[in-house]
Structure formats: C-alpha cells, structure tokens
Design a protein around this motif. Structure first.
Motif, PDB file in Angstrom:
ATOM      1  N   GLU A 632      -2.516  -8.200  17.696  1.00 38.67           N
ATOM      2  CA  GLU A 632      -1.299  -7.387  17.611  1.00 38.67           C
ATOM      3  C   GLU A 632      -0.589  -7.580  16.279  1.00 38.67           C
ATOM      4  OE1 GLU A 632       0.298  -4.974  19.756  1.00 38.67           O
ATOM      5  OE2 GLU A 632      -1.860  -4.976  20.093  1.00 38.67           O
ATOM      6  N   LEU A 633      -0.632  -8.816  15.756  1.00 38.71           N
ATOM      7  CA  LEU A 633      -0.006  -9.062  14.467  1.00 38.71           C
ATOM      8  C   LEU A 633      -0.655  -8.213  13.386  1.00 38.71           C
ATOM      9  CD1 LEU A 633       1.801 -10.710  12.496  1.00 38.71           C
ATOM     10  CD2 LEU A 633      -0.035 -12.401  12.414  1.00 38.71           C
ATOM     11  N   GLU A 634      -1.966  -8.220  13.342  1.00 39.94           N
ATOM     12  CA  GLU A 634      -2.681  -7.450  12.325  1.00 39.94           C
ATOM     13  C   GLU A 634      -2.507  -5.950  12.543  1.00 39.94           C
ATOM     14  OE1 GLU A 634      -6.655  -8.881  12.523  1.00 39.94           O
ATOM     15  OE2 GLU A 634      -6.208 -10.801  11.565  1.00 39.94           O
ATOM     16  N   ARG A 635      -2.525  -5.522  13.815  1.00 39.18           N
ATOM     17  CA  ARG A 635      -2.358  -4.091  14.105  1.00 39.18           C
ATOM     18  C   ARG A 635      -0.997  -3.587  13.620  1.00 39.18           C
ATOM     19  NH1 ARG A 635       0.009  -0.713  17.381  1.00 39.18           N
ATOM     20  NH2 ARG A 635       1.106  -2.378  18.491  1.00 39.18           N
ATOM     21  N   LYS A 636       0.083  -4.331  13.956  1.00 41.18           N
ATOM     22  CA  LYS A 636       1.430  -3.902  13.556  1.00 41.18           C
ATOM     23  C   LYS A 636       1.584  -3.924  12.037  1.00 41.18           C
ATOM     24  CE  LYS A 636       3.756  -5.334  17.824  1.00 41.18           C
ATOM     25  NZ  LYS A 636       4.746  -6.252  18.435  1.00 41.18           N
ATOM     26  N   LEU A 637       1.016  -4.954  11.425  1.00 37.12           N
ATOM     27  CA  LEU A 637       1.129  -5.076   9.981  1.00 37.12           C
ATOM     28  C   LEU A 637       0.480  -3.881   9.279  1.00 37.12           C
ATOM     29  CD1 LEU A 637       1.997  -6.997   7.656  1.00 37.12           C
ATOM     30  CD2 LEU A 637      -0.289  -7.996   7.777  1.00 37.12           C
ATOM     31  N   LEU A 638      -0.703  -3.510   9.716  1.00 42.61           N
ATOM     32  CA  LEU A 638      -1.420  -2.395   9.088  1.00 42.61           C
ATOM     33  C   LEU A 638      -0.809  -1.048   9.453  1.00 42.61           C
ATOM     34  CD1 LEU A 638      -5.046  -3.742   9.625  1.00 42.61           C
ATOM     35  CD2 LEU A 638      -3.862  -3.507   7.437  1.00 42.61           C
ATOM     36  N   THR A 639      -0.341  -0.920  10.694  1.00 38.35           N
ATOM     37  CA  THR A 639       0.274   0.336  11.128  1.00 38.35           C
ATOM     38  C   THR A 639       1.552   0.607  10.348  1.00 38.35           C
ATOM     39  OG1 THR A 639      -0.653   0.076  13.355  1.00 38.35           O
ATOM     40  CG2 THR A 639       1.185   1.602  13.112  1.00 38.35           C
ATOM     41  N   GLN A 640       2.365  -0.451  10.147  1.00 37.65           N
ATOM     42  CA  GLN A 640       3.614  -0.275   9.389  1.00 37.65           C
ATOM     43  C   GLN A 640       3.355   0.128   7.946  1.00 37.65           C
ATOM     44  OE1 GLN A 640       5.581  -4.022   9.941  1.00 37.65           O
ATOM     45  NE2 GLN A 640       6.169  -3.593  12.071  1.00 37.65           N
ATOM     46  N   ARG A 641       2.201  -0.274   7.426  1.00 38.23           N
ATOM     47  CA  ARG A 641       1.865   0.090   6.054  1.00 38.23           C
ATOM     48  C   ARG A 641       1.281   1.507   5.975  1.00 38.23           C
ATOM     49  NH1 ARG A 641       1.543  -2.801   1.190  1.00 38.23           N
ATOM     50  NH2 ARG A 641       2.982  -4.185   2.277  1.00 38.23           N
ATOM     51  N   GLY A 642       1.041   2.153   7.134  1.00 38.03           N
ATOM     52  CA  GLY A 642       0.609   3.552   7.145  1.00 38.03           C
ATOM     53  C   GLY A 642      -0.832   3.788   7.532  1.00 38.03           C
ATOM     54  N   TYR A 643      -1.578   2.719   7.874  1.00 44.48           N
ATOM     55  CA  TYR A 643      -2.973   2.890   8.275  1.00 44.48           C
ATOM     56  C   TYR A 643      -3.061   3.232   9.763  1.00 44.48           C
ATOM     57  CZ  TYR A 643      -3.960   0.572   3.830  1.00 44.48           C
ATOM     58  OH  TYR A 643      -4.012   0.241   2.500  1.00 44.48           O
ATOM     59  N   LEU A 729      -3.591 -10.111   3.310  1.00 42.85           N
ATOM     60  CA  LEU A 729      -4.386  -9.132   4.051  1.00 42.85           C
ATOM     61  C   LEU A 729      -4.176  -7.730   3.494  1.00 42.85           C
ATOM     62  CD1 LEU A 729      -6.223  -8.313   6.408  1.00 42.85           C
ATOM     63  CD2 LEU A 729      -4.185  -8.203   7.859  1.00 42.85           C
ATOM     64  N   LEU A 730      -2.901  -7.371   3.248  1.00 41.69           N
ATOM     65  CA  LEU A 730      -2.621  -6.019   2.772  1.00 41.69           C
ATOM     66  C   LEU A 730      -3.227  -5.775   1.392  1.00 41.69           C
ATOM     67  CD1 LEU A 730       1.077  -5.651   3.973  1.00 41.69           C
ATOM     68  CD2 LEU A 730      -0.951  -4.545   4.925  1.00 41.69           C
ATOM     69  N   GLU A 731      -3.172  -6.800   0.525  1.00 40.69           N
ATOM     70  CA  GLU A 731      -3.767  -6.644  -0.796  1.00 40.69           C
ATOM     71  C   GLU A 731      -5.284  -6.460  -0.701  1.00 40.69           C
ATOM     72  OE1 GLU A 731      -2.608 -10.030  -3.017  1.00 40.69           O
ATOM     73  OE2 GLU A 731      -0.499  -9.408  -3.209  1.00 40.69           O
ATOM     74  N   ALA A 732      -5.906  -7.220   0.225  1.00 41.95           N
ATOM     75  CA  ALA A 732      -7.353  -7.077   0.403  1.00 41.95           C
ATOM     76  C   ALA A 732      -7.707  -5.687   0.918  1.00 41.95           C
ATOM     77  CB  ALA A 732      -7.867  -8.149   1.366  1.00 41.95           C
ATOM     78  N   VAL A 733      -6.912  -5.184   1.867  1.00 43.35           N
ATOM     79  CA  VAL A 733      -7.164  -3.854   2.431  1.00 43.35           C
ATOM     80  C   VAL A 733      -7.013  -2.785   1.355  1.00 43.35           C
ATOM     81  CG1 VAL A 733      -6.332  -2.121   4.065  1.00 43.35           C
ATOM     82  CG2 VAL A 733      -6.541  -4.507   4.780  1.00 43.35           C
ATOM     83  N   GLU A 734      -5.919  -2.862   0.552  1.00 46.64           N
ATOM     84  CA  GLU A 734      -5.694  -1.860  -0.487  1.00 46.64           C
ATOM     85  C   GLU A 734      -6.757  -1.943  -1.577  1.00 46.64           C
ATOM     86  OE1 GLU A 734      -1.735  -2.204  -1.924  1.00 46.64           O
ATOM     87  OE2 GLU A 734      -0.799  -1.569  -0.046  1.00 46.64           O
ATOM     88  N   ASP A 735      -7.225  -3.162  -1.837  1.00 48.27           N
ATOM     89  CA  ASP A 735      -8.268  -3.317  -2.841  1.00 48.27           C
ATOM     90  C   ASP A 735      -9.564  -2.632  -2.408  1.00 48.27           C
ATOM     91  OD1 ASP A 735      -9.532  -4.312  -5.176  1.00 48.27           O
ATOM     92  OD2 ASP A 735     -10.414  -5.918  -3.987  1.00 48.27           O
ATOM     93  N   LEU A 736      -9.834  -2.631  -1.085  1.00 55.00           N
ATOM     94  CA  LEU A 736     -11.100  -2.085  -0.580  1.00 55.00           C
ATOM     95  C   LEU A 736     -11.032  -0.586  -0.294  1.00 55.00           C
ATOM     96  CD1 LEU A 736     -12.185  -4.982   1.815  1.00 55.00           C
ATOM     97  CD2 LEU A 736     -13.191  -4.388  -0.386  1.00 55.00           C
ATOM     98  N   ILE A 737      -9.924  -0.102   0.287  1.00 62.56           N
ATOM     99  CA  ILE A 737      -9.862   1.320   0.681  1.00 62.56           C
ATOM    100  C   ILE A 737      -8.652   2.049   0.104  1.00 62.56           C
ATOM    101  CG2 ILE A 737     -11.159   0.927   2.803  1.00 62.56           C
ATOM    102  CD1 ILE A 737      -8.564   1.065   4.370  1.00 62.56           C
ATOM    103  N   GLY A 738      -7.850   1.359  -0.706  1.00 61.61           N
ATOM    104  CA  GLY A 738      -6.715   2.011  -1.333  1.00 61.61           C
ATOM    105  C   GLY A 738      -5.490   2.026  -0.443  1.00 61.61           C
ATOM    106  N   ARG A 739      -4.398   2.526  -1.006  1.00 60.72           N
ATOM    107  CA  ARG A 739      -3.152   2.622  -0.247  1.00 60.72           C
ATOM    108  C   ARG A 739      -3.303   3.637   0.882  1.00 60.72           C
ATOM    109  NH1 ARG A 739       1.486   0.476  -2.343  1.00 60.72           N
ATOM    110  NH2 ARG A 739       1.304  -0.484  -4.417  1.00 60.72           N
ATOM    111  N   ALA A 740      -2.515   3.445   1.933  1.00 57.92           N
ATOM    112  CA  ALA A 740      -2.575   4.346   3.089  1.00 57.92           C
ATOM    113  C   ALA A 740      -2.079   5.722   2.706  1.00 57.92           C
ATOM    114  CB  ALA A 740      -1.754   3.783   4.236  1.00 57.92           C
ATOM    115  N   HIS A 741      -2.821   6.769   3.159  1.00 54.31           N
ATOM    116  CA  HIS A 741      -2.379   8.151   2.954  1.00 54.31           C
ATOM    117  C   HIS A 741      -1.363   8.499   4.019  1.00 54.31           C
ATOM    118  CE1 HIS A 741      -5.535   8.457   0.080  1.00 54.31           C
ATOM    119  NE2 HIS A 741      -6.512   8.399   0.976  1.00 54.31           N
ATOM    120  N   THR A 742      -0.371   9.260   3.670  1.00 58.99           N
ATOM    121  CA  THR A 742       0.640   9.670   4.639  1.00 58.99           C
ATOM    122  C   THR A 742       0.638  11.169   4.752  1.00 58.99           C
ATOM    123  OG1 THR A 742       2.299   9.729   2.892  1.00 58.99           O
ATOM    124  CG2 THR A 742       2.051   7.672   4.134  1.00 58.99           C
TER     125      THR A 742
END
Length: 742
Positions: A632-643, A729-742
């Motif tokens: 849940e921690l990872e899900r909320k963190l990524l969801t709030q960032r727009g993924y 975690l967020l930096e690793a995610v953005e490095d691999l797939i870029g910023r979240a599209h909105t």
C-alpha cells in the motif's frame, strides 16, 4: 459393444439391445401409420419388429415381453388384412406397447397392470369399429420381399462395428499428421529442382571449357582432354539419372499426398453420422406432446442423411428438444384457432439440416402464431431491461435478441412445458459451446424460424488465417461476420476511439497486436486488413497485419497443463507443418470490452505509433509484494505521483497479472510465497515479448551478493528496504519510464 462383449453378455442384455433397435423401428413405422393407416410397407415393418421381439422374448423366457409383442402383432395383422383401420387411439396403444417392451427386461419392475390394460385396448380395437370402417376397402399390400432383400443387401454392405471415440480421435490425429508429413516432400522436390539447375550450369561450364581447349594452340595434353571428355560424359549421365529420380520423387509425392488426403477424409468420415441418427426419438416426442396439448402437429424432417460430427450430434439433442417444445407450446395454435385464422387444423414443424459454405445449418420453423412484437416490447420495459424510448427504436432483430436472456419469457402463466423463461438461453449457450451461433426470424401470425449455424465437426474447423506480428493465427469462420480491406481514409475518429463504417453503422476498430500483447508496433498497410467479429451492440473490427486465406484446420487441444490461455482456444498445424493458434473469439470480445472501458485502445493507422487514440496513455506500474503495508505504501506513493498502479500479493499472482495485462514497469519484493521475486524477474526477462519491460527489486536483503543476484536475474534497479526512502523509488521509476503522464 465389441464382439467379445457381445459374447460375454447375458441373454437378457442381448434382448435389451435388440429391443432398443426394434422399438425404434416401431416408433418410426407407427408415426407414419398415423398419417397413412393403409401404408403396407410400414405395416409390414412394424409387424416384423413385433414378431422379432416376440421370438426373442420366448428365447430368453421373458413371458411378459411375449404377451406384449403378441397383442401388438395381432392388432397389426388385423390392419394388414383390412379388418381394422388404425385410429389415433390405436396408435396410442401400440406406442404404449413399444414403451413397455423397453421396460419389460428391467429387474424389479412390475408391469402386469400395464400389460393387462394394453391387451384390453388392443383386443377391443376391432370390436370398437363400425362395420363400415372395418370393411373399408384397403389397397393391396405391396410385396415386402424386394424391400427385405434390399435391406439385407444394405446390411451386408453397411456392416456396423463399435469403435471407441478415443480410438477415432487418435486415428484422425495420426491421419492429419500423415497429411502434414506428405506435404514435407514439396520442399525436397524444390531442392532437387535447384540441384538440377546447378548441375545443368556445371555441365554447360564443362562443355564451354572443352570447346575452348579444342581451339587452343598448342593443343592440350591428350590425358587432360580424355579426363575432360569423361567428366562431360559423367555429367550427362548424372543429369539423366537425376531427371529420372526427380520424376519418381514427383510421382511418389503425388501418390503420398493423394493417399494421405484419402486417409484423412476417411478418418474424418468415421466420426460423422447421419443427422437422422440423432433425431430418431424427436418425432415421437412431438407427437406425444401435441396429443397432450390437444393440438394436431406434424414434424417434417429434411436432410436426415446430412453428415454431422458425432460429438456435435450428441450435444444438439437438448437445444433441439427445447426449440421443438417451444414451437408446440408457444407457436402452434389449437385446431380451432388455426381454422379461425384460415389455416389447416394440423400445424407443421419443419426440421431441416444441410451443409452450407463449410458449415452445418439447422433450421427449426413452424407455421404458428409467431411473436407479438407489441407484447414483447411491453415485457422488456416491464422487466426494466431497457427504457420505453429505447425499446421503441429497436429493430425487430434487436428486439428478438431479448428472448435469449436467462429467465425471459412472454408467458404470463407457468405450465409443465414452459413459462419459466428456461430454454432459449440454454439453446444459445449450448450452440456457443459448439462454436456456433443462433438467429431467430419471425412473422407475426405466420410462424417463427430458428437458424442454428455451427462447424461440421469439432475436430476440424473452417478458419480465416491471418498474420499478426509475423505469426499465423486462425479466426473460426463461425465467429467471423466479415473480412474487409479498409483504406485509412475510411477510418474515423469518434469520441476518442477509431471507428469504421460497416453495413450502415459505426463499429470500433481494435489492433490485433494490442489484443495479443505484441509490444512492437508496426506500420499498418493501406488498406488495413480488418476482421469483423461480434454481433449487434458488441461488434468490433480487429485490424490484422494481413490475410492469409481460408483453410480447414485440424483442431489440436492445448496441453492441459497450460490451463486456459487468454484469447486462445486451441492449436493446429499448417500444411507445411508450421504451428498456428486458433483464437477464442468470445475471449477476444471480453478483452476488447476491458480495453474500451479503460480507455486503452491503441491507434490503428499508418504511423504505427501504438499510442492511445487521441490521448497519451498513463504509465502502468505493477507492484508485487506479500506485505500489505509495503504494497500500500508503494501504491499510494506512485499513484500520488500520477502513475496508474495495480498490485499483486505474491510472485505467482504478479506473473499471471503481468501476462494478462500490459505494464510499463514492475516493482517487486524478493521473499514471497509460491514464486519469489528472483524467479519472477527471470521469467519476465526470458519472455521475448515481455523482456523489454523494466523491473525494480525492493528487498530487505541488502548484502552485495543479494544485490548481484537480483541484477544478474535481469533487474534494472535493486533498492534495499532498510535504507528505503520515497524519492529513491520515484527517481528510479522516472529514470526507467519517465515522468507520469496526466
């Protein structure tokens, strides 16, 4: 039952086997006699069947069977001699006797009262006639000897052996493999032809060399000239031998292909049975039900010799019985109502079977009252299945589709026969299990007609072969509405999705590559090849790379260890031995529905970009962890960032989700039940279609050897939970797939 089982069977079992055969003869003959009581051939066949069962009953010392058959035989002899004109009541009694003959050998069943009643009814029949009826002139009976002789000859020509279904399936499988292997001679023949061309070129080169040496000054050594002449001669002999062998190979290939095709066709024919074999009891059922309802109904059967796969024939019994009962109860009116409407008192139900365009088509129609469309519209609204304005705009075909809904019935009262809304939905489900479809047509006051269309066999399937992502796939033709070549200028953008116009309506366009999760986008040719599937409100166009053509393929079930493979029904082999997959169209329609609901339909156009039609798709991340807190921690963190985030509770759950849906990134733990994170990463990276999806491992294990193990498996990042913080975690995610599209 094979010959050994027949030898081991008791006399009583042998009598029961004979009774089944002879009672079918009685049923068919008696139903024919009800329409024409003076038919000499049917009187003869019924009398012989009763006589045979009487003799068999004496042999097995089954005295009740002898009494039943003797009473029936006396009645039939009276009819043959013209002393009795069979009436419907007599047919009732004789049919009752036929039923008793099937039950008489059952241990523990007391039939004395029934037998006494039967004897009383049959013995009173001649007495109950008026003298005028009894003395009515009857046509001279036709000689039965030629019929018997021809029947005996047919019996000699058509000997019947009982073979297990598994044996037939293996035989068909082996014959199809033989057919495939025979086609493997074609590339060998082509290779031999290339070899012959090369040999011819070598012979010409030698001849040219010899001609050049012949004019050379000084002339070449005699031994060189002799060697060259010998080489030319050997090359000529080789050419002749190669030519003869190629002719022999060509003839052998033709014979093998022809013989393999005949073997396959014969093996397939072994699985086929006449349509009439599966509908024998139905004429009797229609007659008995009509009598119970107080109606006069005749069942006309056409195409009873039509060949049908035995598996399909067995499964057709239930839906056909439902439709026949509906025709009698809902469709055919009472004699008084029919005469008041200007119709004959006797209603007609027609059952027709035929082959059409490689499919089996069965029609069941009646000349009854049809459907009251006004009442049907009112019933749809009353059940709150649709609003009144919408129902008023529905076409007749769309309105009739409501009849197939579970629990739907136009009857206001429940009877023993109908009114509970059970029947037509069962018919549709059973026909779909046979990879077929059912349509209904009606004309109020004139009648109703159901059309069932299905494959000729479950073992072979007429299919439309297509290319998707460089692989061959098959669409069962039973589910293909149309195959189109659509120019890109005809593809329209409506409400965020691509559409094309088909038969006056707009249908959504879907990429087959997206449905089958091919990650590599491809430029769609112009015009685009589109397969139209579905019906009415759920009709879609599936864009494929190209059409290959129609083929009849032998269905090969998938290994049961694979379970249900999404969107795939079975496998098959091409003529050259190449494998192909048969698509499950009903699964495809469900997958398309999910893509439409999620707004994830990819574009089908010349750009081949694969982007979502009209919008940029949000990146999807799959989080796999057995800890609810971490998940849940990872899900909320990524969801709030727009993924867009989906979660799985362990490695096995994550693997199944990952194969079923497209994801841009996977975040996984290591220590999990059923499948750990290292195995999950390994499976992802070994799959050619999925290996490009990046993976982040987040684990409590932060030793260097643990980190190296994760990276060696194919992980793109390895983060330790002990030093974990949000930004890492967020930096690793953005490095691999870029910023979240909105």
């Amino acid at each position: 039952m094979n010959p050994d089982e027949i030898r081991d069977a008791s006399l009583l079992e042998l009598f029961q086997m004979e009774a089944v055969t002879q009672v079918q003869v009685l049923n068919d003959g008696l139903l024919a006699l009800e329409r024409d009581p003076r038919a000499a051939a049917h009187l003869e066949s019924c009398m012989r069947a009763a006589h045979s069962l009487k003799g068999a009953g004496r042999i097995v010392d089954l005295e009740p069977a002898v009494r039943i058959a003797h009473a029936m035989e006396d009645c039939l002899v009276s009819a043959q001699e013209g002393r009795l004109l069979l009436q419907p009541s007599d047919i009732d009694a004789l049919l009752m006797g036929a039923d008793l003959l099937l039950r008489v050998a059952t241990p523990g069943v007391d039939l004395e009262a029934d037998i006494a009643q039967l004897q009383a009814r049959l013995s009173a029949a001649p007495v109950a006639r008026t003298r005028a009826e009894a003395s009515a002139p009857a046509p001279a009976p036709q000689p039965a000897a030629p019929v018997a002789a021809s029947a005996a000859a047919a019996a000699d020509d058509e000997r019947v052996l009982r073979v297990t279904a598994d044996t037939l399936n293996r035989l068909l499988g082996l014959s199809s493999e033989t057919l495939v292997e025979a086609h493997r001679l074609e590339p060998l023949n082509a290779a031999m032809l290339r070899l012959k061309r090369q040999q011819s070129e070598a012979a010409r080169a030698l001849e040219t060399l010899r001609e050049q040496l012949a004019v050379q000054q000084p002339p070449p050594d005699a031994r060189v000239q002799a060697t060259l002449d010998h080489a030319v001669q050997l090359m000529g002999d080789c050419a002749q031998t190669l030519g003869r062998r190629m002719d022999e190979l060509d003839q052998f290939g033709w014979r093998m292909t022809h013989l393999s095709q005949r073997l396959y066709d014969t093996a397939l024919a072994c699985r086929m049975r006449p349509f009439g074999d599966g509908i024998g009891p139905m004429a009797r059922s229609v007659r008995d039900l009509a009598r119970a309802l107080g109606k006069q109904v005749r069942l006309d059967v056409e195409g009873d010799a039509t060949q049908v796969d035995r598996d399909i024939l067995e499964k057709l019994e239930a839906p056909l019985t439902h439709l026949l009962r509906n025709a009698l109860d809902h469709g055919i009116e009472s004699p008084a109502d029919r005469q008041a409407a200007g119709k004959p008192a006797e209603g007609v139900v027609r059952l027709q079977a035929r082959h059409s365009a490689g499919m089996l088509v069965i029609e069941i129609g009646d000349d009854g009252r049809g459907i009251d469309l006004v009442q049907l519209r009112e019933e749809v609204v009353r059940r709150e299945l649709s609003t009144a304005p919408t129902v008023a705009r529905l076409s007749e075909a769309e309105l009739l589709e409501f009849l197939f809904l579970p629990g739907f019935s136009t009857r206001t009262a429940v009877t023993e026969i109908s009114g509970r809304g059970v029947g037509l939905d069962v018919v549709q489900n059973m026909v779909r299990q046979l990879r077929g479809s059912v349509r209904v047509h009606q004309k109020t006051g004139v009648g109703m007609r159901f059309v069932l269309e299905m494959p000729l066999s479950l073992s072979v399937m007429r299919s439309l072969l297509v290319d998707i992502g460089g692989e061959h796939y098959a669409f069962p033709l039973a589910y293909v509405t149309h195959a189109l070549e659509v120019p890109h200028t005809a593809i329209e953008q409506l409400e965020g999705h691509q559409h094309l116009r088909f038969q006056g309506r707009q249908i959504s366009l879907v990429s087959a590559r997206q449905l089958l999760q091919y990650g590599n986008a491809m430029q769609t040719p112009d015009p685009a090849s589109v397969v139209v599937i579905g019906e009415h409100g759920s009709m879609y166009g599936v864009a494929v790379d190209r059409f290959i053509g129609e083929r009849t393929v032998v269905v090969q079930p998938l290994d049961p260890r694979l379970g249900k493979v999404r969107d795939i029904q079975a496998g098959a082999l091409m003529e050259d031995g190449a494998p192909l997959l048969i698509l499950d169209v009903e699964d495809l329609l469900l997958s398309i529905g999910k893509l439409v609901a999620d707004g994830r339909l990819a574009r089908v156009d010349a750009s081949g970009s694969g982007s979502v039609a009209g919008v940029t798709r949000r990146q999807r991340v799959l989080v796999v962890d057995d800890s609810l807190t971490v998940r849940e921690l990872e899900r909320k963190l990524l969801t709030q960032r727009g993924y867009q985030v989906a979660v799985a509770v362990d490695g096995m759950d994550g693997w199944n989700m990952f194969r079923a849906e497209p994801f841009d990134l996977v975040v996984t733990d290591v220590d999990m039940p059923r499948m750990d994170g290292i195995e999950l990463v390994t499976r992802i990276k070994r799959d050619p279609r999925l290996q490009n999806v990046p993976v982040i491992v987040v684990s409590y294990k932060d030793r260097e050897e643990d980190r190296q193990r994760g990276l060696d498996a194919g992980a793109d990042y390895y983060l330790a939970k002990s030093s974990f913080h949000d930004e890492a975690l967020l930096e690793a995610v953005e490095d691999l797939i870029g910023r979240a599209h909105t």
